[in-house]
Design an enzyme around this catalytic site. Structure first.
Site, mmCIF file in Angstrom:
data_model
loop_
_atom_site.group_PDB
_atom_site.id
_atom_site.type_symbol
_atom_site.label_atom_id
_atom_site.label_comp_id
_atom_site.label_asym_id
_atom_site.label_seq_id
_atom_site.Cartn_x
_atom_site.Cartn_y
_atom_site.Cartn_z
ATOM 1 N N LYS A 30 0.831 -1.203 0.000
ATOM 2 C CA LYS A 30 0.000 0.000 0.000
ATOM 3 C C LYS A 30 0.863 1.250 0.000
ATOM 4 O O LYS A 30 0.601 2.216 -0.721
ATOM 5 C CB LYS A 30 -0.927 -0.015 1.212
ATOM 6 C CG LYS A 30 -1.815 1.223 1.351
ATOM 7 C CD LYS A 30 -1.277 2.259 2.324
ATOM 8 C CE LYS A 30 -1.272 1.732 3.739
ATOM 9 N NZ LYS A 30 -0.839 2.757 4.706
ATOM 10 N N SER A 31 1.929 1.250 0.804
ATOM 11 C CA SER A 31 2.788 2.423 0.912
ATOM 12 C C SER A 31 3.436 2.756 -0.426
ATOM 13 O O SER A 31 3.522 3.925 -0.826
ATOM 14 C CB SER A 31 3.864 2.192 1.971
ATOM 15 O OG SER A 31 3.287 1.993 3.243
ATOM 16 N N ARG A 35 2.290 6.031 -2.987
ATOM 17 C CA ARG A 35 3.334 6.978 -3.363
ATOM 18 C C ARG A 35 3.531 6.991 -4.879
ATOM 19 O O ARG A 35 3.700 8.048 -5.487
ATOM 20 C CB ARG A 35 4.651 6.614 -2.657
ATOM 21 C CG ARG A 35 4.707 7.028 -1.192
ATOM 22 C CD ARG A 35 5.870 6.356 -0.468
ATOM 23 N NE ARG A 35 6.059 6.861 0.883
ATOM 24 C CZ ARG A 35 5.301 6.502 1.920
ATOM 25 N NH1 ARG A 35 4.311 5.633 1.737
ATOM 26 N NH2 ARG A 35 5.546 6.992 3.129
ATOM 27 N N GLY A 112 -4.343 7.310 6.036
ATOM 28 C CA GLY A 112 -3.373 8.345 6.352
ATOM 29 C C GLY A 112 -2.662 8.869 5.132
ATOM 30 O O GLY A 112 -2.405 10.073 5.011
ATOM 31 N N SER A 186 3.913 11.469 13.135
ATOM 32 C CA SER A 186 3.794 10.671 11.913
ATOM 33 C C SER A 186 4.841 11.104 10.896
ATOM 34 O O SER A 186 4.928 12.291 10.552
ATOM 35 C CB SER A 186 2.397 10.829 11.293
ATOM 36 O OG SER A 186 2.322 10.150 10.056
ATOM 37 N N SER A 215 9.160 5.834 12.171
ATOM 38 C CA SER A 215 8.966 5.243 10.839
ATOM 39 C C SER A 215 9.868 5.832 9.772
ATOM 40 O O SER A 215 9.443 6.131 8.655
ATOM 41 C CB SER A 215 7.494 5.382 10.405
ATOM 42 O OG SER A 215 6.626 4.800 11.348
ATOM 43 N N GLU A 334 4.150 -0.060 12.605
ATOM 44 C CA GLU A 334 2.989 -0.758 12.058
ATOM 45 C C GLU A 334 3.029 -2.263 12.325
ATOM 46 O O GLU A 334 2.015 -2.951 12.214
ATOM 47 C CB GLU A 334 2.877 -0.508 10.561
ATOM 48 C CG GLU A 334 4.009 -1.087 9.742
ATOM 49 C CD GLU A 334 4.043 -0.527 8.330
ATOM 50 O OE1 GLU A 334 4.117 -1.340 7.404
ATOM 51 O OE2 GLU A 334 3.991 0.700 8.157
ATOM 52 N N HIS A 361 -2.961 6.319 15.408
ATOM 53 C CA HIS A 361 -3.146 5.616 14.140
ATOM 54 C C HIS A 361 -4.634 5.362 13.879
ATOM 55 O O HIS A 361 -5.487 6.100 14.372
ATOM 56 C CB HIS A 361 -2.333 4.324 14.143
ATOM 57 C CG HIS A 361 -0.907 4.530 13.718
ATOM 58 N ND1 HIS A 361 -0.228 3.656 12.902
ATOM 59 C CD2 HIS A 361 -0.039 5.529 13.977
ATOM 60 C CE1 HIS A 361 0.998 4.094 12.691
ATOM 61 N NE2 HIS A 361 1.138 5.234 13.344
ATOM 62 N N LYS A 431 -8.918 -2.763 3.948
ATOM 63 C CA LYS A 431 -8.179 -1.494 3.859
ATOM 64 C C LYS A 431 -6.867 -1.685 3.117
ATOM 65 O O LYS A 431 -6.477 -0.854 2.293
ATOM 66 C CB LYS A 431 -7.927 -0.959 5.268
ATOM 67 C CG LYS A 431 -7.089 0.312 5.342
ATOM 68 C CD LYS A 431 -6.904 0.732 6.781
ATOM 69 C CE LYS A 431 -5.917 1.883 6.927
ATOM 70 N NZ LYS A 431 -6.433 3.157 6.384
#
Length: 460
Positions: A30-31, A35, A112, A186, A215, A334, A361, A431
């Site tokens: 997902k990250s 992006r 987020g 964050s 992170s 996470e 979160h 999600k």
């Protein structure tokens, strides 16, 4: 996509009655997907995102970009194997940049990446872009991004809340420049500004001025992806000032990007091998990556397993014995819910540190984990920046998710070794991990267990 259980219905978590032996293909990150979508949308030419994650979060991102005028064409190849020209088959999205425009409304859900990455993009649009989302999104921190964008020249109407809902009054461009930001809640605050920075007139210089920055792997991911798209980025790792990032203005290139498997979403499946004394293989595990989930190789090995990177992927093997761990998870927060679930089944105490930011979160993950594990007979105490977990014999009961996908998978992990665990709203896993219930049951069916292998770990 298979049908997922109804919202808030109770899903009986399957118990492993033998060692798990399976190969589990994990969907894309997902990250990386979100992006890649932002960078492709801001590029000067079309590009491709291959093997993207198709989930609620990535759908929210793609829908938002479409609403602002970006073209996204979805194609599917019959084969996921590389073609003769080296291109990769499977699902692919062709991103066609266009002049961004409003007025429109963006639904961020509770993502987020969407609520933080897209307001900077919206400053480049011609017209107003309104951002709204799930009720929980109103409570998640966004004020630092809003203040930073105003410092850089943006006009934003949030009625003084410093949170959603809000409207970005896009002027077609943003001046940019130098800005200070406290990203201790964050790392996405930093990434949000960096991703759009090449399109700002002056680029951007982001200075983090708060406490410990969580992170960091996600910021390194942002930087590497920016550079791959042709951006010039100066970072602390490159000998620059501590906690200062500079992005020069310039055109982004349309790229052909293949999305890695989501290593954090591999966690529950690796945990299954650890708990049951089985073996799980995750295909296409990268040998080099910026994903935080790669830390699972080290953490789960310390907790009693072993792993090997092979041509088939990451092969992880458990013994059925689980050891407690004292670990700083500040860079990989996470992973905390899954590690906490395994730790609750261990043979000794665990201390999980450096994750105070998890209180902000999808839910307050530290409070939620404490409440839900203790409701099953556990002994978990919140600390100032994490959890202290003392293993106890666990029993069945309802494991609430608080609309948090990682709470749902954590409950499933415990349910492998504890009869009678029922997950409330397992559908929230959509999600980032569509079809999780089916993937979980397919894994348990696997290739058949080894009758001589150890059974589930402590707490069964």
């Amino acid at each position: 996509m298979t049908e997922t259980p109804a919202l808030h219905a109770l899903w009986p978590a399957p118990v492993a009655d033998a060692a798990v032996h399976a190969t589990v293909t994990v969907p894309g990150s997902k990250s990386v997907t979100n992006r890649a979508l932002v960078l492709a949308a801001l590029a000067a030419e079309p590009g491709w995102v291959r093997r993207p994650l198709r989930s609620r979060d990535s759908q929210l991102m793609s829908d938002a970009l479409r609403a602002m005028g970006v073209g996204i064409e979805e194609t599917v190849s019959s084969s996921s194997a590389p073609a003769a020209d080296g291109s990769v088959g499977g699902e692919a999205w062709r991103i066609i940049p266009a002049a961004l425009h409003g007025p429109t409304t963006v639904d961020v859900g509770n993502a987020g990446t969407v609520m933080r990455f897209l307001p900077p993009v919206a400053t480049l649009a011609d017209g107003d872009i309104r951002f709204d989302g799930d009720p929980r999104s109103y409570e998640r921190p966004l004020g630092q991004v809003i203040t930073a964008l105003r410092t850089l020249g943006a006009r934003i109407d949030d009625d003084g809340r410093g949170a959603l809902p809000l409207t970005v009054q896009g002027g077609g461009a943003l001046e940019g420049g130098t800005v200070e930001i406290d990203a201790s809640n964050s790392s996405q605050f930093v990434s949000a500004l960096l991703l759009s920075a090449p399109r700002f007139n002056q680029g951007v210089e982001v200075r983090h001025v708060g406490g410990n920055l969580p992170s960091m792997p996600h910021i390194r991911m942002t930087v590497e992806m920016l550079r791959a798209a042709g951006a010039q980025v100066d970072t602390p790792e490159a000998g620059g000032e501590k906690d200062v990032w500079r992005v020069a203005p310039g055109a982004l290139l349309g790229r052909d990007m293949v999305v890695e498997p989501d290593l954090s979403n591999a966690q529950p499946f690796l945990a299954a091998a650890l708990i049951t004394g089985g073996t799980v293989t995750i295909p296409d595990w990268p040998r080099r990556t910026t994903q935080p989930g790669d830390a699972l190789r080290r953490i789960f090995t310390e907790m009693g397993g072993s792993c090997e990177l092979t041509d088939a992927g990451l092969v992880f093997t458990g013994t059925g014995k689980i050891h407690g761990i004292d670990v700083d998870l500040s860079e990989v927060g996470e992973l905390t819910p899954g590690i906490a679930a395994v730790a609750a089944l261990a043979d000794s105490e665990s201390v999980l540190r450096g994750v105070a930011h998890l209180r902000l979160h999808e839910t307050d993950r530290l409070a939620a984990l404490t409440k839900e594990i203790n409701a099953l007979g556990g002994d978990v105490t919140e600390t100032a920046d994490g959890l202290h977990i003392r293993p106890r014999p666990l029993h069945g009961g309802t494991f609430h998710t608080y609309d948090d996908h990682r709470m749902a998978t954590a409950g499933a992990v415990i349910g492998l070794a504890v009869k009678g665990v029922e997950i409330e709203n397992v559908a929230t896993t959509a999600k980032t991990l569509p079809d999780f219930p089916k993937m979980w049951t397919d894994m348990l069916a696997g290739d058949g267990g080894d009758p001589a292998a150890p059974g589930p770990g402590a707490g069964a």
